[in-house]
Structure formats: structure tokens, C-alpha cells
Design an enzyme around this catalytic site. Structure first.
Site, mmCIF file in Angstrom:
data_model
loop_
_atom_site.group_PDB
_atom_site.id
_atom_site.type_symbol
_atom_site.label_atom_id
_atom_site.label_comp_id
_atom_site.label_asym_id
_atom_site.label_seq_id
_atom_site.Cartn_x
_atom_site.Cartn_y
_atom_site.Cartn_z
ATOM 1 N N ALA A 4 -16.497 41.184 3.086
ATOM 2 C CA ALA A 4 -15.742 42.120 2.236
ATOM 3 C C ALA A 4 -14.503 41.367 1.737
ATOM 4 O O ALA A 4 -13.364 41.806 1.904
ATOM 5 C CB ALA A 4 -15.367 43.398 2.970
ATOM 6 N N HIS A 62 -11.464 39.526 0.003
ATOM 7 C CA HIS A 62 -10.419 39.915 -0.936
ATOM 8 C C HIS A 62 -9.534 38.692 -1.191
ATOM 9 O O HIS A 62 -9.800 37.602 -0.655
ATOM 10 C CB HIS A 62 -9.613 41.104 -0.393
ATOM 11 N N GLY A 119 -6.775 37.801 -0.044
ATOM 12 C CA GLY A 119 -6.246 37.180 1.173
ATOM 13 C C GLY A 119 -7.224 36.137 1.701
ATOM 14 O O GLY A 119 -6.854 34.984 1.970
ATOM 15 N N HIS A 120 -8.497 36.529 1.832
ATOM 16 C CA HIS A 120 -9.520 35.568 2.280
ATOM 17 C C HIS A 120 -9.595 34.384 1.307
ATOM 18 O O HIS A 120 -9.714 33.236 1.715
ATOM 19 C CB HIS A 120 -10.905 36.212 2.288
HETATM 20 P P1 AMP Z 1 -11.324 39.116 8.635
HETATM 21 O O1 AMP Z 1 -12.417 39.066 7.623
HETATM 22 O O2 AMP Z 1 -10.507 40.348 8.567
HETATM 23 O O3 AMP Z 1 -11.773 38.738 10.008
HETATM 24 O O4 AMP Z 1 -10.322 37.952 8.185
HETATM 25 C C1 AMP Z 1 -10.746 36.630 8.069
HETATM 26 C C2 AMP Z 1 -9.541 35.739 7.945
HETATM 27 O O5 AMP Z 1 -8.808 36.091 6.781
HETATM 28 C C3 AMP Z 1 -8.570 35.877 9.127
HETATM 29 O O6 AMP Z 1 -8.078 34.601 9.469
HETATM 30 C C4 AMP Z 1 -7.490 36.752 8.575
HETATM 31 O O7 AMP Z 1 -6.241 36.569 9.203
HETATM 32 C C5 AMP Z 1 -7.439 36.295 7.130
HETATM 33 N N1 AMP Z 1 -6.836 37.322 6.297
HETATM 34 C C6 AMP Z 1 -7.209 38.618 6.193
HETATM 35 N N2 AMP Z 1 -6.368 39.282 5.384
HETATM 36 C C7 AMP Z 1 -5.436 38.403 4.959
HETATM 37 C C8 AMP Z 1 -4.292 38.471 4.112
HETATM 38 N N3 AMP Z 1 -3.923 39.597 3.520
HETATM 39 N N4 AMP Z 1 -3.578 37.350 3.920
HETATM 40 C C9 AMP Z 1 -3.923 36.194 4.522
HETATM 41 N N5 AMP Z 1 -4.980 36.060 5.325
HETATM 42 C C10 AMP Z 1 -5.736 37.149 5.552
#
Ligand code: AMP
Length: 523
Positions: free
Chosen positions: A40, A42, A44-45
Site C-alpha cells: 500500500a 505511499h 513515504g515509502h
Molecule cells: P510499512 O509498510 O508501514 O511497514 O513501512 C515500511 C517502511 O516505510 C518502514 O521503514 C516505515 O518506517 C517507512 N515509512 C512508512 N511511512 C513513512 C513516512 N511517512 N515517512 C518515512 N518513512 C515511512
């Protein structure tokens, strides 16, 4: 771009690309950058993915909604799964491989028998209070991914600060051969930290959720005005959150960003972290409060005048010029003193970890110390000069000295120049400069330098060719390749004097420090 869903496919692919790697250490060897996600995707990723693409030849993104990190009443079932869209985004970003295994392939159902158990005291606070087992599940799956992908670098968001600190501890404790690269939080224009779970929020809730950011910003403002007491900083966040009654804080805490131990006051730095519920959605956010003077990072190609400029900037602003060249010289001196063959990389690696380099800055010319011994003169001998490049080209040396440079950076107030200072050594430097000049101009300057040193006249075309070759080598080398940070300000100095460049950097620094002390909401 390839997509693999099985361990066998991924392993076979990675083996085939590793075989293609050149053997010579000075050429462009492939490094693997890894970005673990739950999909999913975004912005950030994508910031993590883009950074991985900038810094590595091969980039692997995993997309795996890991059942081990979800509690029984959590949102495992409804967590957004958007593989087709993620695939397009990864392809556009330049990813080489998506690894999207099933839970059966990752042996997480029925639950995997062997677990990674990070320190209990790091897992019990903050999110660990309401998410027992979560961080053990994260550490287990990430360690498994590290073993499968064997990345050189792995990228994690500061957004999940507790996860980041725990994984850094796991990597240290188990000597996992990977560098964890923390990446800043990416936010929506309202300030809300981006998250896949933001999809659960209604438009109205999204507006309400931005109060988390405002709370943290208030605390940051207080911190910048000198407040250091935890209770006061936490109270500032609380007050802002109270303005939105439907936002229910779970915790607001100030802890040490590395150990996650609770702090009463901030001496060097603190992690102000929070979690809150909005309807059925759980949101987290944080900010680092750091008592550090700014860092100026100056990168750029050879011959652009970086060290001259860096020295004069430091002098003008009363900052410390961290002479990384002197550090490589100091280690070279140490290796020569020990009588070790300079090309014996394992022996040099051992010495690099026994060589404590320090600078005494209260004298007119900074004194360089190696394990307490004054080596200021000794590191300038022709013998050291002749051997320093052999030492500086070794990966283990670079790793050890970058650590020492970073520990200098903890206090801030420094100017550093190099090839990857703003991207690798100090990615959070307040001012990042990419100082460059055309090949023709650099050749012309070099010709003048040689002339002023009384050296025989050099042909301009030969100098240009040599600079062209050097640029190519510096950009493709394995050890510390030349990189321009995406947030660096480029100064093209062809038509500028040293004084012009100096004034430009000094103004940029002053603008930046002024904006830091203003009531800006930027955190
Ligand atoms: P997740 O898919 O939520 O497990 O996130 C995967 C990676 O993306 C993790 O290292 C998160 O910390 C990073 N991540 C998620 N959201 C953000 C964001 N808004 N800014 C920076 N890194 C993010």
C-alpha cells in the site's frame, strides 16, 4: 523489474546478478539496497525507495503483510493490499525486484518456530504496551529478509522510531552485515505523517489527525526556545491534542532515540513519540529534539575547491573544519608505525578500530591526536602522503572513519567536505552544498595551481582528460562514490571567485539558522 513470490526465485535471481559483479575493488561493484514494506505504498515509502535507488545498483523491495507483527484484535485482515498499484510505483521508481511472498512461503503460518528476541526493555514501552509481540514479529521477519536478500543497506523510516531503534540494536547485537539507513518522516501538507493506515481515515478525520503534528511542532518550538524538561515538552503536545476531543492519546513520551529509555530532561537528544486513536484508527508520530549546532556538508567533484572553501567557511562562521583528509593520514601513520603491510586489508581493518583520532581545537593550528599522541607534524611526511590513498580505498577503513566522523558530528558546529558527506556521512546536515565547476574550468584552475607551484607547464587538453577520467572513477567507485544529495544546493562556481562561493555558503547558513530559530512549524 522482476517480481518474485518464492524464496527460490529470489535466491536464484540474486545469485545470477552477484556472479556478474566485477572483481576489481576500484570499479563499480553492485551493492544491494533493500526496502522492507507491507505494501500500500505511499510517498513515504517512495522516499526510502528513491534513496535506495540513488545509493545502490540493485534495489529489492519486499511487500509482505507480516502476520507475526499483528495482534489478535488488530487489522491484519483489513490491512490495504494493493499489489498491482505498488508494482507500477516500484517500476516507475527504478526498483529491480519486488519480493512479495505468501505467508506460507515465509513460514509465518503456522507460526515460525525460531524467533528473534530483541531486548525486552526496548520492546516493553511506547507501542509495545498495547502491541505485545509486535516487535518480536518485526525483528524475526526482518532478520529473515536480511538473510534472504543479504543487502548492503536497508532503509527504514524514522516514522517507526521504536522499530528503527530495535532493528539497529538487533543488527549490532547479531553483527548482521547490513547498514541500516534511517530516512526522515514524509508528511502530507497538513503535517500528518504519511501512513498506509491513513486510508482508514475519513476526510474529516484527516484534518483532525493533523493535530498530532501540531502538538509535536509546539514541543519543538519550546525546545528551540531552550526548554529541556520532559514533563513540560510532553504537556505542550498534550495541550494541542486536547483541542481535538475525538483524538485519544495512548502515550506521549520522551525517550532516548537509541536505547528508548525514558528521559526526564534532554542533554543531547530526545525522541518525542506519541500514539493516538482516532475512531478505529491507531496513528503514531514522533520528532527528534536535538541540541546540536548545524552541520555544513560540502560535496562535489575533485578540483572544485571544496577544502579551500570549507576551511574559509569554518573560519568565517567560527565552526570547526573537520579535516577528514587528516583522519585518513592519521590512520596511515598509525599503520606505518605498526609495521603492517598497507595492502593487508584485514590487518588494516583491525588497526582502524584501534585508532582513536582526535582534534584539539583550542590552538591556532588544530592538533591531531592518535590515541592521545600528537601526530600533527608526523601525518604530513612524504611517506604518509605516498600511502594515504592505499589506506583510504579500503572499505573497512572507510567504515571505521565514517563512524568517528559521525561521532564528531553529534555535537554539530562543523564544516566537512568530501564526496558523500551530505548523502552518507551526515544525511541530516542542516546545510548541504554540492560545489562544482565545469571540467574546462577545473583544468584551467589546476593549470594555474601548477604554475604557481613552479611545476612544468601542463597541457590543458591533457588536464581536462585527466579530470574527466577522475570524475568517472569517483562517480562509479564502490568506496564512497560521489553523490549529490537530493536536498543539496548546487553551486556552479565557473564564474565565481573563492570569496563569492564563501559568501554564498555563509548566507545560506545564516538563512538556515535563522529559519531554525524562527517559529516555523517544520519539524
Ligand atoms: P510499512 O509498510 O508501514 O511497514 O513501512 C515500511 C517502511 O516505510 C518502514 O521503514 C516505515 O518506517 C517507512 N515509512 C512508512 N511511512 C513513512 C513516512 N511517512 N515517512 C518515512 N518513512 C515511512
Amino acid at each position: 523489474m522482476r517480481l518474485f513470490t518464492t524464496v527460490a526465485g529470489l535466491r536464484c535471481y540474486l545469485k545470477s546478478v552477484q556472479k556478474k559483479q566485477p572483481v576489481a575493488t576500484d570499479s563499480a561493484e553492485s551493492t544491494i539496497g533493500f526496502v522492507p514494506t507491507m505494501g500500500a505504498l505511499h510517498t513515504g515509502h517512495l522516499s526510502l525507495i528513491e534513496r535506495a535507488c540513488q545509493e545502490n545498483q540493485i534495489v529489492v523491495v519486499s511487500i509482505f503483510v507480516n502476520p507475526l507483527q499483528f495482534g489478535v484484535n488488530e487489522d491484519f485482515g483489513r490491512y490495504p493490499r494493493t499489489l498491482e498499484r505498488d508494482r507500477t510505483l516500484c517500476e516507475q521508481a527504478g526498483v529491480d525486484v519486488i519480493f512479495a511472498p505468501t505467508v506460507a512461503e515465509m513460514a509465518t503460518v503456522p507460526p515460525i518456530q525460531t524467533r528473534v528476541q530483541p531486548p525486552a526493555e526496548m520492546m516493553s514501552g511506547l507501542c509495545g504496551v498495547v502491541r505485545p509481540g509486535h516487535f518480536e514479529g518485526v525483528a524475526t521477519i526482518v532478520t529473515k529478509f536480511f538473510n534472504l536478500v543479504q543487502p548492503d543497506r536497508a532503509y527504514f523510516g524514522q516514522k517507526d522510531a521504536q522499530q528503527l531503534a530495535i532493528l539497529q540494536q538487533v543488527v549490532r547485537d547479531l553483527n548482521l552485515p547490513v547498514t541500516i539507513v534511517p530516512c526522515p518522516i514524509v508528511r502530507e501538507t497538513s503535517g500528518l505523517a504519511m501512513s498506509s493506515r491513513n486510508q482508514y481515515l475519513s476526510d474529516e478525520e484527516r484534518i483532525k489527525a493533523s493535530a498530532l503534528y501540531r502538538g509535536l511542532s509546539q514541543a519543538k518550538k519550546l525546545f528551540r526556545s531552550g526548554e529541556r524538561v520532559s514533563a513540560t515538552l510532553v504537556q505542550a503536545v498534550k495541550q494541542e491534542l486536547e483541542k481535538v476531543p475525538s483524538l485519544q492519546p495512548e502515550y506521549i513520551e520522551l525517550v532516548d532515540p537509541m536505547t528508548l529509555k525514558s528521559l526526564d530532561t534532554i542533554t543531547d537528544e530526545g525522541l518525542l513519540a506519541l500514539a493516538a486513536r482516532l475512531g478505529s484508527t491507531r496513528l503514531i508520530d514522533n520528532t527528534i529534539l536535538r541540541d546540536r549546532r548545524p552541520i555544513i556538508a560540502i560535496d562535489g567533484p575533485a578540483g572544485a575547491g571544496k577544502s579551500t572553501v570549507a576551511r574559509s567557511v569554518a573560519k568565517q562562521l567560527g565552526l570547526f573544519y573537520l579535516d577528514t583528509g587528516a583522519m585518513y593520514r592519521a590512520l596511515t601513520w598509525f599503520v606505518l608505525e605498526a609495521g603492517v603491510d598497507l595492502r593487508d586489508e584485514p590487518a588494516v581493518a583491525e588497526l582502524a578500530h584501534q585508532c582513536e583520532i582526535d582534534f584539539q581545537t583550542d590552538t591556532a593550528i588544530p592538533v591531531v591526536l592518535v590515541n592521545g599522541q600528537d601526530v600533527t607534524q608526523a601525518i604530513r611526511t612524504p611517506e604518509v602522503t605516498a600511502h594515504v590513498s592505499t589506506i583510504a580505498a579500503q572499505a573497512a577503513v572507510r567504515e571505521a572513519l565514517v563512524k568517528q566522523q559521525q561521532s564528531y558530528g553529534r555535537r554539530g558546529g562543523i564544516v566537512v567536505d568530501g564526496r558523500d558527506i551530505g548523502t552518507h556521512v551526515f544525511p541530516d546536515a542542516e546545510v548541504k552544498i554540492y560545489l562544482t565547476a565545469s571540467i574546462q574550468e577545473r583544468a584551467r584552475r589546476r593549470q594555474l595551481d601548477l604554475k604557481s607551484m613552479g611545476q612544468p607547464a601542463a597541457n590543458l587538453a591533457d588536464l581536462e582528460q585527466a579530470i574527466f577520467e577522475r570524475d568517472r572513477k569517483d562517480s562509479t567507485r564502490t568506496i564512497s562514490p560521489l553523490r549529490k544529495a537530493s536536498d543539496a544546493i548546487e553551486i556552479q562556481s565557473d564564474a565565481m571567485s573563492v570569496a563569492d562561493v564563501l559568501n554564498t555558503i555563509v548566507s545560506l547558513y545564516q538563512e538556515k539558522t535563522a529559519s531554525l530559530s524562527l517559529d516555523s512549524l517544520e519539524i
